[in-house]
Design a protein around this motif. Structure first.
Motif, PDB file in Angstrom:
ATOM      1  N   LYS A  81      39.551   9.350   8.880  1.00 41.98           N
ATOM      2  CA  LYS A  81      40.705   9.676   9.642  1.00 41.98           C
ATOM      3  C   LYS A  81      40.388   9.752  10.773  1.00 41.98           C
ATOM      4  O   LYS A  81      39.507  10.996  11.203  1.00 41.98           O
ATOM      5  CB  LYS A  81      41.597  10.961   8.917  1.00 41.98           C
ATOM      6  CG  LYS A  81      41.800  10.938   7.256  1.00 41.98           C
ATOM      7  CD  LYS A  81      42.350  11.964   6.844  1.00 41.98           C
ATOM      8  CE  LYS A  81      43.853  12.396   7.449  1.00 41.98           C
ATOM      9  NZ  LYS A  81      44.409  13.460   6.682  1.00 41.98           N
ATOM     10  N   SER A  93      37.074  -0.492  17.164  1.00 45.54           N
ATOM     11  CA  SER A  93      37.748  -1.088  15.937  1.00 45.54           C
ATOM     12  C   SER A  93      36.377  -1.278  14.933  1.00 45.54           C
ATOM     13  O   SER A  93      36.655  -1.511  13.637  1.00 45.54           O
ATOM     14  CB  SER A  93      38.353  -2.284  16.421  1.00 45.54           C
ATOM     15  OG  SER A  93      37.701  -3.176  16.672  1.00 45.54           O
ATOM     16  N   TRP A  95      34.419   1.009  14.399  1.00 44.28           N
ATOM     17  CA  TRP A  95      34.186   2.243  13.299  1.00 44.28           C
ATOM     18  C   TRP A  95      34.854   1.805  12.215  1.00 44.28           C
ATOM     19  O   TRP A  95      34.579   2.061  10.966  1.00 44.28           O
ATOM     20  CB  TRP A  95      34.600   3.370  14.093  1.00 44.28           C
ATOM     21  CG  TRP A  95      33.600   3.600  15.370  1.00 44.28           C
ATOM     22  CD1 TRP A  95      32.677   3.157  15.699  1.00 44.28           C
ATOM     23  CD2 TRP A  95      33.914   4.439  16.267  1.00 44.28           C
ATOM     24  NE1 TRP A  95      32.087   3.642  16.798  1.00 44.28           N
ATOM     25  CE2 TRP A  95      33.079   4.538  17.420  1.00 44.28           C
ATOM     26  CE3 TRP A  95      35.094   5.220  16.789  1.00 44.28           C
ATOM     27  CZ2 TRP A  95      32.956   5.190  18.457  1.00 44.28           C
ATOM     28  CZ3 TRP A  95      35.157   5.993  17.901  1.00 44.28           C
ATOM     29  CH2 TRP A  95      34.220   5.816  18.660  1.00 44.28           C
ATOM     30  N   ILE A  96      36.252   1.320  12.228  1.00 42.76           N
ATOM     31  CA  ILE A  96      37.316   1.079  11.425  1.00 42.76           C
ATOM     32  C   ILE A  96      36.627   0.147  10.218  1.00 42.76           C
ATOM     33  O   ILE A  96      36.720   0.155   8.974  1.00 42.76           O
ATOM     34  CB  ILE A  96      38.545   0.813  11.820  1.00 42.76           C
ATOM     35  CG1 ILE A  96      39.002   1.724  12.823  1.00 42.76           C
ATOM     36  CG2 ILE A  96      39.598   0.341  10.791  1.00 42.76           C
ATOM     37  CD1 ILE A  96      40.163   1.601  13.769  1.00 42.76           C
ATOM     38  N   LEU A 107      42.330   5.435   4.493  1.00 40.71           N
ATOM     39  CA  LEU A 107      42.143   5.286   5.825  1.00 40.71           C
ATOM     40  C   LEU A 107      43.428   5.660   6.787  1.00 40.71           C
ATOM     41  O   LEU A 107      44.453   5.236   6.465  1.00 40.71           O
ATOM     42  CB  LEU A 107      41.942   3.815   6.081  1.00 40.71           C
ATOM     43  CG  LEU A 107      41.621   3.311   7.722  1.00 40.71           C
ATOM     44  CD1 LEU A 107      40.475   3.814   8.154  1.00 40.71           C
ATOM     45  CD2 LEU A 107      41.595   1.728   7.710  1.00 40.71           C
ATOM     46  N   VAL A 109      44.561   6.207  10.950  1.00 39.36           N
ATOM     47  CA  VAL A 109      44.037   5.860  12.154  1.00 39.36           C
ATOM     48  C   VAL A 109      45.327   5.850  13.064  1.00 39.36           C
ATOM     49  O   VAL A 109      46.507   5.331  12.942  1.00 39.36           O
ATOM     50  CB  VAL A 109      43.602   4.463  12.508  1.00 39.36           C
ATOM     51  CG1 VAL A 109      43.156   4.208  13.934  1.00 39.36           C
ATOM     52  CG2 VAL A 109      42.464   4.061  11.483  1.00 39.36           C
ATOM     53  N   MET A 121      43.302  -4.092  14.968  1.00 43.29           N
ATOM     54  CA  MET A 121      42.820  -3.717  13.743  1.00 43.29           C
ATOM     55  C   MET A 121      41.726  -4.798  13.173  1.00 43.29           C
ATOM     56  O   MET A 121      42.126  -6.041  13.277  1.00 43.29           O
ATOM     57  CB  MET A 121      43.702  -3.318  12.631  1.00 43.29           C
ATOM     58  CG  MET A 121      44.537  -2.135  12.957  1.00 43.29           C
ATOM     59  SD  MET A 121      43.662  -0.577  12.900  1.00 43.29           S
ATOM     60  CE  MET A 121      43.111  -0.304  14.595  1.00 43.29           C
ATOM     61  N   ILE A 125      40.425  -4.928   7.017  1.00 42.80           N
ATOM     62  CA  ILE A 125      41.131  -3.972   6.742  1.00 42.80           C
ATOM     63  C   ILE A 125      42.176  -4.573   5.846  1.00 42.80           C
ATOM     64  O   ILE A 125      42.673  -3.953   4.827  1.00 42.80           O
ATOM     65  CB  ILE A 125      41.871  -3.381   7.795  1.00 42.80           C
ATOM     66  CG1 ILE A 125      42.476  -1.975   7.665  1.00 42.80           C
ATOM     67  CG2 ILE A 125      42.861  -4.315   8.660  1.00 42.80           C
ATOM     68  CD1 ILE A 125      42.996  -1.297   8.811  1.00 42.80           C
ATOM     69  N   LEU A 136      48.590   3.953   9.501  1.00 41.37           N
ATOM     70  CA  LEU A 136      48.398   3.439  10.698  1.00 41.37           C
ATOM     71  C   LEU A 136      49.516   3.711  11.719  1.00 41.37           C
ATOM     72  O   LEU A 136      50.480   3.710  11.296  1.00 41.37           O
ATOM     73  CB  LEU A 136      48.430   1.699  10.924  1.00 41.37           C
ATOM     74  CG  LEU A 136      47.245   1.254  10.118  1.00 41.37           C
ATOM     75  CD1 LEU A 136      47.320  -0.454  10.177  1.00 41.37           C
ATOM     76  CD2 LEU A 136      45.651   1.525  10.440  1.00 41.37           C
TER      77      LEU A 136
END
Length: 441
Positions: A81, A93, A95-96, A107, A109, A121, A125, A136
């Protein structure tokens, strides 16, 4: 006495406890003892709000996050988060994407707002095999070629997303790619200088909860929303901008919280008798939700339904047992007509507000529910010096054969005991149900 029982717990239990804390609080536990010093690095989740780490430089914050992501690289993440609530910082992005590769389950963001969107994104994902919850907010989804496969996703929250020209297609793909989706939230917003999503289609065989909000739009722009969800139990619907609203297959709907003007009063235009298309939309929507058992309607919605009821009858709600509605004195004439469409109503809560228009209240019809099923009535926000309170109270007392309790709440100064008793006597002098209890707040 001096034993630290918590510190004696094994690491997996301690990190499970820390997982429920924001990361900044998890880090603070490092001052407790050497036992806790680096324990936060083993927590299977990251929960960051950028403003909590100011005035760190961007490079320091980046190094901090990357250190965490690289620690125990082979382990799975429970949650990731991050809320970027400061415009000077960028959230990568990458890191995501790394969190998704680490088989993250939750998740979340969020950017400051859509004008400071995080990078588009990452593609992985949309193909996570472990995501259970995805939220999101103020980010960008802009790729019509995405392939969505989220077999475990049950909760999806899309708030103020920049979709670009492919918005309707992207959302449809997201929903259709979630075969076990149960809880969906969509918040739409219009920016004049950004592409928007004119059509929202929600079609799901598994959806049980749907929260929908359209914050604001433009009167010259056409918007529509279509909902097809046979397993839907609860819907919260906030939209006064969409010109077209279509619902179908909502026979399982138990509760709806409704706040919409069906784009009727946008710009001040009333519902015209010759506007057959708009009347068809309103009728179709009401018919589509007619199996609902619990309904909440806002004052703007009741205003539109009042004008609609003067043109044609309101569809019947045979299953409706609980109704909470907000009325102004200008639309209160709708009440008998609406109650007539609820033959099995048991509980009624009215939020009443005095409007500037002259009150024209002449209750002469007695709906079926008053005679056979209505047991509880609560009327809120009444004023002592306005006759409507007595008219409303007497209407229910005089015509409700099985009423058990009438609760009246006043917004002006409290009444003395003798005033309250006099007011109560005036009300109960003509009550039809001998067991009805009158309560005055």
């Amino acid at each position: 006495m001096g034993n630290d029982r918590i510190s004696a717990l094994p690491d997996y239990l301690l990190t499970k406890i820390l997982l429920d804390l924001p990361t900044k609080d998890s880090i603070k536990t490092g001052v407790l003892s050497t036992r806790w010093r680096n324990l936060w690095l083993s927590v299977p989740g990251l929960d960051l709000k950028v403003s909590d780490y100011l005035p760190l430089h961007q490079e320091v914050l980046t190094s901090f996050i990357e250190t965490f992501m690289e620690f125990n690289l082979g382990s799975h993440l429970q949650k990731f988060k991050i809320k970027n609530d400061h415009f000077k910082y960028n959230v990568s992005s990458d890191w995501i994407a790394t969190a998704v590769d680490r088989r993250v389950r939750v998740l979340d963001v969020e950017a400051k707002n859509v004008l400071f969107v995080i990078d588009t994104m990452p593609m992985n994902i949309f193909q996570s095999k472990t995501l259970v919850s995805l939220r999101l907010a103020n980010v960008e989804l802009e790729n019509q070629d995405i392939v969505v496969s989220l077999p475990c996703l049950k909760i999806m929250h899309l708030d103020n997303i920049c979709y670009g020209e492919d918005g309707p297609l992207i959302v449809e793909k997201l929903i259709s790619g979630c075969p076990v989706l149960e809880d969906l939230t969509v918040v739409r917003i219009y920016y004049e200088d950004l592409e928007t999503m004119p059509v929202l289609r929600v079609k799901s065989q598994t959806l049980k909860v749907f929260h929908y909000m359209f914050k604001w739009g433009m009167p010259t722009t056409y918007f529509s929303v279509e909902i097809d969800a046979p397993e839907l139990k609860y819907m919260r619907f906030r939209d006064s901008q969409s010109d077209k609203i279509l619902v179908k297959n909502l026979s399982s709907l138990f509760k709806i919280d409704l706040d919409t003007e069906f784009n009727v009063k946008f710009g001040g235009s009333p519902l015209e008798s010759e506007d057959l298309r708009k009347r068809d939309i309103i009728r179709g929507f009401l018919t589509g939700i007619s199996s609902v058992r619990h309904m909440i309607i806002s004052q703007p919605t009741s205003e539109v339904l009042y004008h609609y009821s003067k043109l044609e009858p309101i569809p019947r709600f045979h299953n409706l047992s609980h109704l909470q509605a907000a009325f102004s004195s200008s639309s209160l004439q709708l009440l008998p007509a609406f109650l007539e469409s609820c033959p099995n109503l048991k509980n009624l809560i009215l939020n009443y507000s005095v409007s500037e228009e002259p009150e024209q209240i002449d209750f002469t019809t007695v709906p079926r529910c008053l005679i056979s099923t209505l047991e509880y009535v609560e009327i809120k926000k009444l004023k002592m010096k306005v006759e409507t309170g007595i008219k409303l109270g007497n209407y229910f007392l005089e015509n409700s054969a099985v009423l058990k309790k009438l609760n009246l709440s006043f917004t002006d100064s409290p009444m003395a005991n003798e005033e309250s008793e006099s007011y109560k006597k005036l009300l109960i002098s003509t009550k039809l149900s001998p067991t009805c209890q009158v309560i005055i707040d």
